[in-house]
Design a protein around this motif. Structure first.
Motif, PDB file in Angstrom:
ATOM      1  N   GLU A   1       0.550  -2.658   2.132  1.00 31.61           N
ATOM      2  CA  GLU A   1       0.412  -3.908   1.386  1.00 31.61           C
ATOM      3  C   GLU A   1      -0.828  -3.775   0.490  1.00 31.61           C
ATOM      4  O   GLU A   1      -1.833  -3.188   0.895  1.00 31.61           O
ATOM      5  CB  GLU A   1       0.276  -5.063   2.399  1.00 31.61           C
ATOM      6  CG  GLU A   1       0.348  -6.458   1.806  1.00 31.61           C
ATOM      7  CD  GLU A   1      -0.979  -6.923   1.284  1.00 31.61           C
ATOM      8  OE1 GLU A   1      -1.008  -7.561   0.220  1.00 31.61           O
ATOM      9  OE2 GLU A   1      -1.991  -6.627   1.927  1.00 31.61           O
ATOM     10  N   SER A   2      -0.747  -4.306  -0.717  1.00 32.04           N
ATOM     11  CA  SER A   2      -1.745  -4.054  -1.750  1.00 32.04           C
ATOM     12  C   SER A   2      -3.204  -4.269  -1.298  1.00 32.04           C
ATOM     13  O   SER A   2      -4.058  -3.409  -1.499  1.00 32.04           O
ATOM     14  CB  SER A   2      -1.428  -4.921  -2.971  1.00 32.04           C
ATOM     15  OG  SER A   2      -2.497  -4.883  -3.855  1.00 32.04           O
ATOM     16  N   ARG A   3      -3.485  -5.421  -0.643  1.00 35.29           N
ATOM     17  CA  ARG A   3      -4.875  -5.661  -0.214  1.00 35.29           C
ATOM     18  C   ARG A   3      -5.306  -4.697   0.889  1.00 35.29           C
ATOM     19  O   ARG A   3      -6.445  -4.265   0.948  1.00 35.29           O
ATOM     20  CB  ARG A   3      -5.039  -7.110   0.269  1.00 35.29           C
ATOM     21  CG  ARG A   3      -5.261  -8.092  -0.880  1.00 35.29           C
ATOM     22  CD  ARG A   3      -5.187  -9.519  -0.375  1.00 35.29           C
ATOM     23  NE  ARG A   3      -3.897  -9.759   0.311  1.00 35.29           N
ATOM     24  CZ  ARG A   3      -3.526 -10.929   0.821  1.00 35.29           C
ATOM     25  NH1 ARG A   3      -4.330 -11.967   0.752  1.00 35.29           N
ATOM     26  NH2 ARG A   3      -2.341 -11.063   1.402  1.00 35.29           N
ATOM     27  N   ASN A   4      -4.363  -4.362   1.766  1.00 31.74           N
ATOM     28  CA  ASN A   4      -4.671  -3.414   2.832  1.00 31.74           C
ATOM     29  C   ASN A   4      -4.946  -2.016   2.269  1.00 31.74           C
ATOM     30  O   ASN A   4      -5.844  -1.318   2.727  1.00 31.74           O
ATOM     31  CB  ASN A   4      -3.510  -3.333   3.836  1.00 31.74           C
ATOM     32  CG  ASN A   4      -3.427  -4.576   4.703  1.00 31.74           C
ATOM     33  OD1 ASN A   4      -4.038  -5.605   4.384  1.00 31.74           O
ATOM     34  ND2 ASN A   4      -2.687  -4.505   5.788  1.00 31.74           N
ATOM     35  N   LYS A   5      -4.168  -1.642   1.260  1.00 32.55           N
ATOM     36  CA  LYS A   5      -4.386  -0.341   0.630  1.00 32.55           C
ATOM     37  C   LYS A   5      -5.765  -0.306  -0.039  1.00 32.55           C
ATOM     38  O   LYS A   5      -6.488   0.683   0.063  1.00 32.55           O
ATOM     39  CB  LYS A   5      -3.283  -0.035  -0.391  1.00 32.55           C
ATOM     40  CG  LYS A   5      -3.408   1.385  -0.938  1.00 32.55           C
ATOM     41  CD  LYS A   5      -2.226   1.791  -1.792  1.00 32.55           C
ATOM     42  CE  LYS A   5      -2.199   1.009  -3.086  1.00 32.55           C
ATOM     43  NZ  LYS A   5      -1.175   1.524  -4.011  1.00 32.55           N
ATOM     44  N   THR A   6      -6.111  -1.400  -0.709  1.00 33.59           N
ATOM     45  CA  THR A   6      -7.418  -1.469  -1.370  1.00 33.59           C
ATOM     46  C   THR A   6      -8.544  -1.296  -0.349  1.00 33.59           C
ATOM     47  O   THR A   6      -9.496  -0.545  -0.580  1.00 33.59           O
ATOM     48  CB  THR A   6      -7.571  -2.813  -2.110  1.00 33.59           C
ATOM     49  OG1 THR A   6      -6.518  -2.909  -3.063  1.00 33.59           O
ATOM     50  CG2 THR A   6      -8.897  -2.907  -2.825  1.00 33.59           C
ATOM     51  N   ALA A   7      -8.423  -1.988   0.795  1.00 37.13           N
ATOM     52  CA  ALA A   7      -9.451  -1.871   1.839  1.00 37.13           C
ATOM     53  C   ALA A   7      -9.494  -0.454   2.408  1.00 37.13           C
ATOM     54  O   ALA A   7     -10.575   0.127   2.589  1.00 37.13           O
ATOM     55  CB  ALA A   7      -9.178  -2.877   2.957  1.00 37.13           C
ATOM     56  N   PHE A   8      -8.332   0.110   2.658  1.00 37.18           N
ATOM     57  CA  PHE A   8      -8.227   1.462   3.233  1.00 37.18           C
ATOM     58  C   PHE A   8      -8.883   2.496   2.313  1.00 37.18           C
ATOM     59  O   PHE A   8      -9.768   3.250   2.726  1.00 37.18           O
ATOM     60  CB  PHE A   8      -6.739   1.780   3.454  1.00 37.18           C
ATOM     61  CG  PHE A   8      -6.449   3.080   4.149  1.00 37.18           C
ATOM     62  CD1 PHE A   8      -6.343   3.136   5.530  1.00 37.18           C
ATOM     63  CD2 PHE A   8      -6.241   4.249   3.429  1.00 37.18           C
ATOM     64  CE1 PHE A   8      -6.046   4.337   6.188  1.00 37.18           C
ATOM     65  CE2 PHE A   8      -5.955   5.448   4.069  1.00 37.18           C
ATOM     66  CZ  PHE A   8      -5.857   5.494   5.451  1.00 37.18           C
ATOM     67  N   ILE A   9      -8.456   2.502   1.055  1.00 34.17           N
ATOM     68  CA  ILE A   9      -8.970   3.505   0.116  1.00 34.17           C
ATOM     69  C   ILE A   9     -10.468   3.312  -0.128  1.00 34.17           C
ATOM     70  O   ILE A   9     -11.233   4.276  -0.216  1.00 34.17           O
ATOM     71  CB  ILE A   9      -8.202   3.456  -1.223  1.00 34.17           C
ATOM     72  CG1 ILE A   9      -6.709   3.754  -1.010  1.00 34.17           C
ATOM     73  CG2 ILE A   9      -8.807   4.427  -2.242  1.00 34.17           C
ATOM     74  CD1 ILE A   9      -6.385   5.138  -0.530  1.00 34.17           C
ATOM     75  N   ASN A  10     -10.907   2.054  -0.202  1.00 31.17           N
ATOM     76  CA  ASN A  10     -12.323   1.757  -0.426  1.00 31.17           C
ATOM     77  C   ASN A  10     -13.236   2.293   0.669  1.00 31.17           C
ATOM     78  O   ASN A  10     -14.429   2.456   0.462  1.00 31.17           O
ATOM     79  CB  ASN A  10     -12.505   0.241  -0.516  1.00 31.17           C
ATOM     80  CG  ASN A  10     -12.854  -0.207  -1.918  1.00 31.17           C
ATOM     81  OD1 ASN A  10     -13.986  -0.024  -2.346  1.00 31.17           O
ATOM     82  ND2 ASN A  10     -11.901  -0.744  -2.630  1.00 31.17           N
ATOM     83  N   SER A  11     -12.681   2.512   1.861  1.00 30.81           N
ATOM     84  CA  SER A  11     -13.495   2.999   2.980  1.00 30.81           C
ATOM     85  C   SER A  11     -13.652   4.514   2.992  1.00 30.81           C
ATOM     86  O   SER A  11     -14.509   5.045   3.696  1.00 30.81           O
ATOM     87  CB  SER A  11     -12.849   2.580   4.308  1.00 30.81           C
ATOM     88  OG  SER A  11     -12.611   1.191   4.360  1.00 30.81           O
TER      89      SER A  11
END
Lengths: 210, 210
Positions: free
Chosen positions: A13-23
């Motif tokens: 899911e878009s927000r989850n991907k953003t959080a994942f990649i940002n880490s």
């Protein structure tokens, strides 16, 4: 250890991907960039993309994404080619995070987020009074990153302000002593605990803590 | 707070200036980049310049300076367009720092620094077995930074490996829980201590810890 394939990540899911990649890059720097426009409206943005580019000449780089971060910072930088960089410390963290809210162009994040503007030695852009390490930057280049339509801003480091007792004899600045914090992912803030400094590494010679 | 003018900084002894400027961007990420050449000699370099570039597409950037960092990493990357990125944790810090020593082209830092090479799912470049968060990268661009003759490497994130229990439901990876460390200046290593995560900021609404 679990494998997350490139396809599985793409399907998040878009927000989850953003959080994942940002880490994934590791711990990030945590700074406030101060700017001002021609109408004297100031702007302050929290940024986690500032990185060391080189010491000679003294250069920093940072990424601005026009679609996410407030455009005002980028517009002000393009307009007058100066900004300030201010380390975020523990006491500032909530107010610094608040600068990421989408305020109107006519509002200053300094005022809205209860952060004190200060002007030092005639430098045009505003500094953060509450910051313990701050510096004047002059923008010398903007490189478009075509892969994702972001801009890499290259800045020359000018005057630096810090408390004398955090500067070691060998030039090392003890940023932990200044309570500078670090960020991971989109919204996770961390203090640090020093492990120490390691000696210059040479082949076939065991290294030690200084 | 003391002012260090641009002229005073320029006059610092070269190594002191390098240490001083290196501290100014804030805390830096601490990673090992693994590569391999056509003769199957592997290479491992500690880097503090990796930064998040964007989530869609999933991109990282890092700076390589041909004059300082081992050229081997850059040559291998140019040759076969792949590398691995491996977070440095507390148990790895001394061995990771040791990779910055100038080994011969025929020597592998994996062997010289007592770090275990591993190959995962046919990816060509070697991973660091001791790392708790690691990923496969494909190089998609090299941008020359003319201001100081460095290269910005832009990499696409492929498969990611981590322990399932550090991944939160919302996609946030708890890199502190994985013992990932951070670096400041040239040689100062730090553990972290979480302050927490902050809610999404909105104007005129007070933010809170999650």
């Amino acid at each position: 250890m679990k494998r997350y394939t490139v396809n599985e990540i793409a399907k998040l899911e878009s927000r989850n991907k953003t959080a994942f990649i940002n880490s994934l890059s590791g711990f990030k720097s945590c700074n406030l960039i101060g700017t001002i426009n021609q109408d004297k409206i100031t702007n302050l943005s929290i940024v986690s993309s500032v990185f060391h580019l080189g010491a000679t000449p003294p250069l920093l780089g940072f990424i601005i994404r026009p679609d996410v971060v407030r455009r005002d910072t980028l517009e002000n930088i393009r307009e007058n080619k100066v900004c300030t960089l201010n380390h975020v410390n523990e006491a500032l963290v909530m107010r610094a995070h608040q600068t990421s809210a989408r305020y109107e162009k006519t509002q200053s994040e300094f005022e809205e987020c209860n952060i004190t503007e200060e002007y030092l030695n005639d430098f045009q852009a505003p500094f953060v009074k509450e910051s313990n390490i701050k510096m004047a930057l002059t923008i010398i280049n903007e490189i478009k990153i075509k892969e994702n339509n972001t801009s890499l801003i290259i800045a020359n480091i000018g005057d630096v302000y810090l408390q004398e007792d955090i500067l070691n004899d060998d030039g090392f600045i003890d940023i932990e002593k200044a309570n500078t914090i670090t960020v991971s992912g989109l919204d996770s803030y961390h203090m640090t605990k020093s492990l120490g400094r390691l000696n210059y590494a040479k082949p076939n010679q065991s290294i030690n803590w200084k």
